[in-house]
Scaffold this active site. Structure first.
Site, PDB file in Angstrom:
ATOM      1  N   LYS A 120       0.830  -1.207   0.000  1.00  7.58           N
ATOM      2  CA  LYS A 120       0.000   0.000   0.000  1.00  7.58           C
ATOM      3  C   LYS A 120       0.862   1.254   0.000  1.00  7.58           C
ATOM      4  CE  LYS A 120      -2.150   1.527   3.690  1.00  7.58           C
ATOM      5  NZ  LYS A 120      -3.082   1.634   4.833  1.00  7.58           N
ATOM      6  N   ASP A 138      -6.669   1.260   1.062  1.00  3.51           N
ATOM      7  CA  ASP A 138      -6.746   1.388   2.519  1.00  3.51           C
ATOM      8  C   ASP A 138      -8.153   0.984   2.963  1.00  3.51           C
ATOM      9  OD1 ASP A 138      -8.374   3.486   1.758  1.00  3.51           O
ATOM     10  OD2 ASP A 138      -7.351   4.990   2.979  1.00  3.51           O
TER      11      ASP A 138
END
Length: 212
Positions: A120, A138
């Site tokens: 991420k 997220d």
């Protein structure tokens, strides 16, 4: 969501916010990397509060290293998991100096080799700093993608791969910012604010939350 709905969904978000920006505050690629590394399981607002004190003092790998563990912790202690994040950031700074001449690398493999930098974080840096059409999934993007029917998936990686397939190319660079902002302020976890959502007509979520 059908391809036609997805096209309208992103066209609407683009019209409302043509140039979305990260809410993390930074003025260099290294500051962005440091801020994203610190933001895991923390809010952007909380990270910004800490980096407003940290970056004027130390905003390069060399200056962060010079602070040492205790020094760095003193600036970021208001952020959750600050001790482990300080260790990761210091080790990342060492690697940047030793292997990359103090510069942040621009490939996924090199970014993910840095301590504390997962997929991420790498996606955020690749997208925001280098303009690549990545999807940093997220909690907000995961929720929005599943709730709306845009890109259903049981894991963040599954959602990411779905988004890469389903988001039309003209919207790909900014898509993750639009989805984060939508999830953060409108399509919130407990009670989505459907009555003020610009893209509610394209969304599969039912029943829509009525205006209170």
């Amino acid at each position: 969501m059908t391809p036609k709905q997805i096209e309208h969904f992103f066209a609407t978000l683009q019209a409302a916010n043509p140039h979305p920006q990260s809410e993390l505050e930074y003025s260099s690629v290294f500051e962005l990397l440091a801020a994203v590394l610190l933001s895991a399981q923390a809010t952007d607002a909380g990270v910004n509060k800490a980096t407003r004190r940290l970056f004027p003092v130390a905003n390069t790998p060399q200056k962060i290293l010079a602070l040492g563990q205790d020094g760095l912790e003193s600036y970021i202690k208001t952020i959750g998991l600050f001790r482990s994040k300080a260790r990761h950031l210091l080790e990342t700074c060492r690697i940047l100096i030793e292997r990359h001449g103090g510069e942040v690398p621009g490939t996924r493999a090199e970014l993910e080799a840095l301590p504390g930098v997962g997929r991420k974080t790498a996606n955020v840096v690749l997208n925001v700093a280098f303009g690549e059409p990545t999807m940093a999934v997220d909690t907000h993007i995961f929720r929005v993608s599943n709730r709306t029917g845009l890109a259903p998936g049981k894991t963040p990686l599954a959602v990411e791969l779905q988004l890469l397939q389903r988001v039309p190319p003209p919207y790909a660079v900014h898509a993750h910012h639009w989805l984060i902002l939508l999830g953060r302020y409108v399509c919130v976890a407990r009670k989505p604010r459907c009555w003020e959502c610009r893209v509610a007509q394209d969304c599969d979520f039912e029943p829509k939350t009525p205006q209170p």
